[in-house]
Design a protein around this motif. Structure first.
Motif, PDB file in Angstrom:
ATOM      1  N   PRO A  15       3.009  -3.455  -2.119  1.00 13.21           N
ATOM      2  CA  PRO A  15       3.459  -4.407  -3.143  1.00 13.21           C
ATOM      3  C   PRO A  15       3.291  -3.905  -4.579  1.00 13.21           C
ATOM      4  O   PRO A  15       4.128  -4.166  -5.424  1.00 13.21           O
ATOM      5  CB  PRO A  15       2.578  -5.636  -2.895  1.00 13.21           C
ATOM      6  N   PHE A  16       2.185  -3.203  -4.834  1.00 14.60           N
ATOM      7  CA  PHE A  16       1.950  -2.749  -6.206  1.00 14.60           C
ATOM      8  C   PHE A  16       2.323  -1.273  -6.375  1.00 14.60           C
ATOM      9  O   PHE A  16       1.945  -0.638  -7.370  1.00 14.60           O
ATOM     10  CB  PHE A  16       0.482  -2.985  -6.606  1.00 14.60           C
ATOM     11  N   GLN A  63     -16.529   2.117  -3.551  1.00  8.04           N
ATOM     12  CA  GLN A  63     -16.069   0.750  -3.781  1.00  8.04           C
ATOM     13  C   GLN A  63     -14.791   0.524  -2.970  1.00  8.04           C
ATOM     14  O   GLN A  63     -13.925   1.412  -2.921  1.00  8.04           O
ATOM     15  CB  GLN A  63     -15.800   0.517  -5.271  1.00  8.04           C
ATOM     16  N   SER A  64     -14.678  -0.624  -2.341  1.00 10.03           N
ATOM     17  CA  SER A  64     -13.511  -0.894  -1.486  1.00 10.03           C
ATOM     18  C   SER A  64     -13.349  -2.401  -1.324  1.00 10.03           C
ATOM     19  O   SER A  64     -14.302  -3.092  -0.970  1.00 10.03           O
ATOM     20  CB  SER A  64     -13.750  -0.232  -0.125  1.00 10.03           C
ATOM     21  N   PHE A  65     -12.170  -2.909  -1.609  1.00 13.48           N
ATOM     22  CA  PHE A  65     -11.932  -4.346  -1.422  1.00 13.48           C
ATOM     23  C   PHE A  65     -10.442  -4.633  -1.324  1.00 13.48           C
ATOM     24  O   PHE A  65      -9.607  -3.804  -1.688  1.00 13.48           O
ATOM     25  CB  PHE A  65     -12.566  -5.172  -2.548  1.00 13.48           C
ATOM     26  N   ASN A  66     -10.141  -5.818  -0.798  1.00 12.38           N
ATOM     27  CA  ASN A  66      -8.765  -6.303  -0.755  1.00 12.38           C
ATOM     28  C   ASN A  66      -8.624  -7.499  -1.686  1.00 12.38           C
ATOM     29  O   ASN A  66      -9.552  -8.299  -1.812  1.00 12.38           O
ATOM     30  CB  ASN A  66      -8.399  -6.773   0.653  1.00 12.38           C
ATOM     31  N   VAL A  67      -7.483  -7.598  -2.296  1.00  7.56           N
ATOM     32  CA  VAL A  67      -7.192  -8.793  -3.089  1.00  7.56           C
ATOM     33  C   VAL A  67      -6.000  -9.483  -2.432  1.00  7.56           C
ATOM     34  O   VAL A  67      -4.991  -8.842  -2.128  1.00  7.56           O
ATOM     35  CB  VAL A  67      -6.880  -8.439  -4.550  1.00  7.56           C
ATOM     36  N   HIS A  68      -6.179 -10.766  -2.173  1.00  9.61           N
ATOM     37  CA  HIS A  68      -5.122 -11.522  -1.513  1.00  9.61           C
ATOM     38  C   HIS A  68      -4.254 -12.255  -2.534  1.00  9.61           C
ATOM     39  O   HIS A  68      -4.761 -12.838  -3.485  1.00  9.61           O
ATOM     40  CB  HIS A  68      -5.738 -12.541  -0.548  1.00  9.61           C
ATOM     41  N   PHE A  69      -2.969 -12.183  -2.322  1.00 13.10           N
ATOM     42  CA  PHE A  69      -2.033 -12.905  -3.188  1.00 13.10           C
ATOM     43  C   PHE A  69      -1.101 -13.742  -2.325  1.00 13.10           C
ATOM     44  O   PHE A  69      -0.655 -13.274  -1.270  1.00 13.10           O
ATOM     45  CB  PHE A  69      -1.174 -11.931  -4.000  1.00 13.10           C
ATOM     46  N   ASP A  70      -0.816 -14.947  -2.748  1.00  9.57           N
ATOM     47  CA  ASP A  70       0.277 -15.673  -2.108  1.00  9.57           C
ATOM     48  C   ASP A  70       0.950 -16.599  -3.096  1.00  9.57           C
ATOM     49  O   ASP A  70       0.356 -17.010  -4.091  1.00  9.57           O
ATOM     50  CB  ASP A  70      -0.179 -16.427  -0.851  1.00  9.57           C
TER      51      ASP A  70
END
Lengths: 387, 387
Positions: free
Chosen positions: B251-252, B6-13
Motif C-alpha cells: 500500500p505504501f 524494531q518491528s511493528f504493523n500499523v493497521h488502516f481501514d
C-alpha cells in the motif's frame, strides 16, 4: 448504506545499531547495511545532511565519509554535503526544509535512494520530515549525535518542523530504515548537551521502569564524570524502552493512545517562551519536576519521593526551574502549553503524573492553584541552591 | 554488530461510501459516520475545504452543509469554509498548502478533528497532504466530485502537491478515514471532466480485468449519453479494483511494487508540458494509446487489439494525441517523462505494457525508434479523424 471496505496492514521494521566511529575504514556496520539492501540494476544514491555543530567538532568527518564511500560500496555518494546549522533554529521555519527538497530534486534522489542525517534531534527531525514527503518517502537513515537524539527522538518514528513557534506542528510518522548510534560523537558534546539528554532517560525510568531510574541514581557520579561506558548503557536502555513503547502501542498514534510523555506540556511551551534558549532536555527536566511536585501536592505521590527525584536532577547539575515556568494564575503564559499540548495530541487533555517512581498515571485536568504551589516549590529549591 | 530490532504493523481501514446528495437533511450516511466515531469528552471539529468549481455549480452547497450540521451532530463545524480554485493549479505551488495549514492552526483543528475536502482530484490531493502533515496527521474525509477522483485518486492512499512542475513530487501515503462518492456531483460536470475520468477505468480494465474493459465497450453509448446509472457502475467497479490492488500489494509502496500505472510516464509529462491545459484523464488516454501501440509494434500485443482499443477512445470522444506527445528522437521533451517517472517510483525503470486486453506486462526499457513509430501511428489516426 452502500460501501466498499478497505483494510490492510503495513509492516515496518528497522534496526538501531550501536557502533563506534561509524565511518572508520575498518568499521563495516554501515557498509554491510548498504550492501545487504543493495538493489541490482538500480543506481542508489545517498545524500548526507549534516549538523554544522557536528562538523565544527569533527572537522575530519566529511573527508572520512568520502573515503568510506571510495570503498567498494553499492551506493553512490552525492558529492555535496548539505550543512545545516543545528539546534532548534534548524526546524523553526520552512527554509531548511525547502533547501533539502531542492537538493533531493537537483540530485535525483529517488525512493530507493537514501537521505542520511547526522546531527542532533532538530536536524534529524528536519531531514526526516523532508525525506518523508519528497517522492512520498525516501529511505531515511539517522545518525544521531547527541545523548538526547540517541536515546529518544532519533530512535523513534516521528519527525517534524515547527510552525509559528509551535513545536512539531508539521511532520509525519515515518520510520527510518536504520539508526546508527555512534558513541564517538558523545565525547565532544558540550556539558549542557551531555547533561540535557539524561532528562529523557530519567523520564522513561520514572513512568515505566523503576529499576532503570534507580540505576541512574546509582550511576549519577559516573554520568557527571562523563564516563562513556555508563552513558552507553543509559542510552541503550532508554532507546530499548522507547522502541518497546512504540511497537507495543499505537506507533502512529492513530487512536487515543499516548506517546511516552511526562513533563512535556510545560517543557514544549518553556522552550518556545525562552526562544529555544532553554534546550529541550533542560526544559523536560523542569517540566518533569513541575509535574512531579504537582503529583505530590495532589496526594498522588509521597512528597519524599518528589524530593528524592529533585535531588537527582540537582546532583546532575540541572537547573530546576525558570522564571518563564512560573504559574501565577490561570493567565500565566506557561499554561497555554496545556491547550497546545491537547491540540497537538488531539482529543481530551491527558497529562501523565506519577503515583510512584516507575509508575505513571494519567489525569485529564490540572488544578491551577496546585500548579502554582508546585511551581513555588521549585522556586524555593532554586533559591536554596543559589543561596 | 550490536543492535536493537524494531518491528511493528500499523493497521488502516476506511470505507468508500456511495451515496446521493450527501448533505440532504434526510441523508444519514455522513451523520452516522460522524456519530459512530464520536469521542465523548472531546470536542471534535470539522473544517471543509471546497473546490471553487464545485461551489460555482452547486451554489446551495455551503448553505446545505450549515443546515446539516445544525442537526444534532457530535462534531462542530468550523464557520468559515476554505474555498480553493480547483484544477491542477490548486496543487502547483505551496501557497494553498500554506493557507490550509494556517486555517488548521487558527481554528484549533487537532488530531481527533476532521478536514473534509470536497472537489476534484487536485483539491483532494492538496487537502489530503496538508491534513497528513498538520499535527502529523489530522483525520481526513474525502468527498470526490469528479469521475476521475471518485474512481481513482480519491479512493486511494496517496496525496501530494507538485514541485517545479513535477507532479506529486511532495506528498505522503495517508489513508483517509472515509471517502463519500456522491453521484449528484457527476450531473454538473463539464463534458471534458465527465469523459476524462473514464480513461482511468479503461486503464484498469486493460491491465487487470478484461471483463470490465468489455463492459465499458458495451456501455460506451450510455456513457456518451451521460447515463448516471451506467457511470455509477463504472465508478464502483473501478474503485473496487483500485482498493483491491492497494490492499493486496504494497500500500505504501515501500518495496519495489508498482502502483496501478499504465500510460502514466508520458501522461504526467504531457500534463506538465501543456501547462496542465490537457487534463489528467485526457493525458492518460493519450499515454495509454502511446504505450498500447508501442506494445503492438514491439510484438507483445496483436495490432488488431491496439486498433480495437483506439476505437473505444475515439468513440468516447477522446483526443488521441497531442503535438507535445510526439517522439522525434531521444531528445524529445516527452521522453524526459521516462526519467522523472523512474525517479518518482525509484529504483529501476518499470513501464507497464499490454500483452492482451486485461493483461499488463512490465518491461524495463523502451526503444526510442519504436516509440517514435507508435507516436506516428497516433498522428495518423488523428489525421484520419480530422480529415
Amino acid at each position: 448504506m452502500d460501501f466498499l471496505e478497505q483494510s490492510f496492514n503495513v509492516h515496518f521494521d528497522y534496526r538501531v545499531y550501536f557502533t563506534s566511529n561509524i565511518f572508520d575504514a575498518f568499521n563495516m556496520d554501515f557498509n554491510s547495511f548498504l550492501k545487504e539492501r543493495s538493489q541490482p540494476s538500480t543506481v542508489q544514491k545517498i545524500l548526507f545532511v549534516i549538523d554544522e555543530g557536528v562538523l565544527n567538532t569533527h572537522t575530519e568527518l566529511t573527508h572520512q565519509i568520502r573515503s568510506y564511500f571510495n570503498n567498494d560500496l553499492p551506493v553512490s555518494l552525492v558529492k555535496d554535503f548539505m550543512v545545516i546549522p543545528g539546534g532548534e533554529e534548524a526546524k523553526n521555519s520552512s527554509r531548511n526544509f525547502d533547501l533539502i527538497i531542492e537538493a533531493i530534486d537537483k540530485n535525483g534522489i529517488d525512493r530507493h535512494s537514501y537521505v542520511a542525517a547526522i546531527g542532533g534531534g532538530s536536524v534529524l527531525d528536519l531531514a526526516g520530515y523532508a525525506s518523508a514527503v519528497a517522492h512520498r518517502g525516501i529511505k531515511h537513515i539517522r545518525i544521531p549525535t547527541t545523548v538526547l537524539s540517541q536515546n529518544d527522538s532519533g530512535v523513534g518514528v516521528k519527525n517534524g518542523i515547527n510552525y509559528k513557534g509551535k513545536k512539531n506542528f508539521i511532520g509525519t510518522f515515518a520510520p527510518p530504515v536504520a539508526v546508527f548510534n555512534d558513541d564517538r560523537f558523545l565525547a565532544t558534546l558540550s556539558e549542557r548537551d551531555w547533561r540535557a539528554g539524561i532528562a529523557e532517560a530519567i523520564k522513561v525510568g520514572l513512568i515505566k521502569d523503576a529499576g532503570f531510574y534507580h540505576w541512574i541514581e546509582q550511576n549519577a557520579d559516573q554520568l557527571i564524570d562523563r564516563d562513556r561506558g555508563t552513558m552507553n548503557i543509559l542510552i541503550r536502555q532508554c532507546a530499548a524502552l522507547h522502541l518497546q513503547h512504540i511497537a507495543s502501542g499505537d506507533p502512529f498514534e492513530l487512536g487515543s493512545s499516548r506517546p511516552l510523555d511526562f513533563g512535556h506540556w510545560s517543557a514544549h511551551k518553556l522552550e518556545q517562551l525562552s526562544e529555544f534558549k532553554v534546550l529541550h532536555g533542560e526544559a523536560v527536566a523542569m517540566g518533569i519536576l513541575l509535574d512531579t511536585f504537582y503529583s505530590a501536592l495532589s496526594g498522588l505521590l509521597p512528597m519524599q519521593k518528589a524530593e528524592r527525584i529533585i535531588q537527582l536532577f540537582i546532583k546532575l547539575g540541572f537547573e530546576i526551574t525558570n522564571p518563564l515556568l512560573d504559574v501565577q494564575d490561570e493567565n500565566s503564559e506557561i499554561l497555554k502549553g496545556l491547550q497546545e499540548f491537547r491540540e497537538h495530541l488531539g482529543g481530551r487533555l491527558t497529562v501523565m503524573l506519577l503515583s510512584d517512581i516507575g509508575i505513571g498515571e494519567e489525569v485529564h485536568d490540572l488544578d491551577v492553584a496546585l500548579l502554582k504551589k508546585a511551581s513555588e516549590k521549585l522556586d524555593e529549591y532554586q533559591y536554596e541552591m543559589t543561596k
